[in-house]
Design a protein around this motif. Sequence first.
Motif, mmCIF file in Angstrom:
data_model
loop_
_atom_site.group_PDB
_atom_site.id
_atom_site.type_symbol
_atom_site.label_atom_id
_atom_site.label_comp_id
_atom_site.label_asym_id
_atom_site.label_seq_id
_atom_site.Cartn_x
_atom_site.Cartn_y
_atom_site.Cartn_z
ATOM 1 N N PHE A 46 41.830 38.229 46.858
ATOM 2 C CA PHE A 46 40.657 39.009 46.029
ATOM 3 C C PHE A 46 39.356 38.699 46.820
ATOM 4 N N VAL A 48 35.466 38.234 46.497
ATOM 5 C CA VAL A 48 34.484 38.204 45.461
ATOM 6 C C VAL A 48 33.075 38.081 46.188
ATOM 7 N N ALA A 78 34.055 38.776 39.975
ATOM 8 C CA ALA A 78 34.701 40.067 40.324
ATOM 9 C C ALA A 78 35.658 40.338 38.934
ATOM 10 N N GLN A 80 38.429 43.072 38.235
ATOM 11 C CA GLN A 80 39.058 44.403 38.941
ATOM 12 C C GLN A 80 40.508 44.618 38.684
ATOM 13 N N ARG A 91 37.305 45.210 46.070
ATOM 14 C CA ARG A 91 36.223 45.046 44.864
ATOM 15 C C ARG A 91 35.328 46.109 44.801
ATOM 16 N N ALA A 100 29.784 46.217 48.287
ATOM 17 C CA ALA A 100 31.259 46.170 48.518
ATOM 18 C C ALA A 100 31.553 46.862 49.875
#
Length: 104
Positions: A46, A48, A78, A80, A91, A100
Motif C-alpha cells: 500500500f 501511503v 491513505a 483506498q 493511492r 500520487a
Amino acid sequence: MRGKPVPKDERTEPTRVDVTIDPKAHKIDRRGCITQDNIVGMRRVFNVGRRNAGRMAELLIDHGQAVAADLETGEILADQTLDATREYQYRKPANDVNDAPRQM
C-alpha cells in the motif's frame, strides 16, 4: 518484468473484494509503503506517500476498503479500495493534492 502504465482513458475501477482484516501496526518503509502478507492469498503493498517514511501506521481493511492511519496523530494517510488483481495498491491523490504516482 514490470508492466507499462495503463493510459488514463483505458483505466478501470479496481476489482473489489469483500475482505476484512483486523488493524495491525506497521512501520512505513523508505519508499513510503506498507507491506502486508496474505491478503486475498498474496502480499499487498500500500502506497501511503514517501514523506511518511519511517512513521508507524495502522492498516485496517474493512469490506475491501483499506485505511492507513498514523499511530501518533491519528491522521489518515491513505484511504483506498483494495484491488485484488494487483500486488501494488495505487493511492489516489486527495482533493487539491497532486502527490500520487504519475501513472494514476
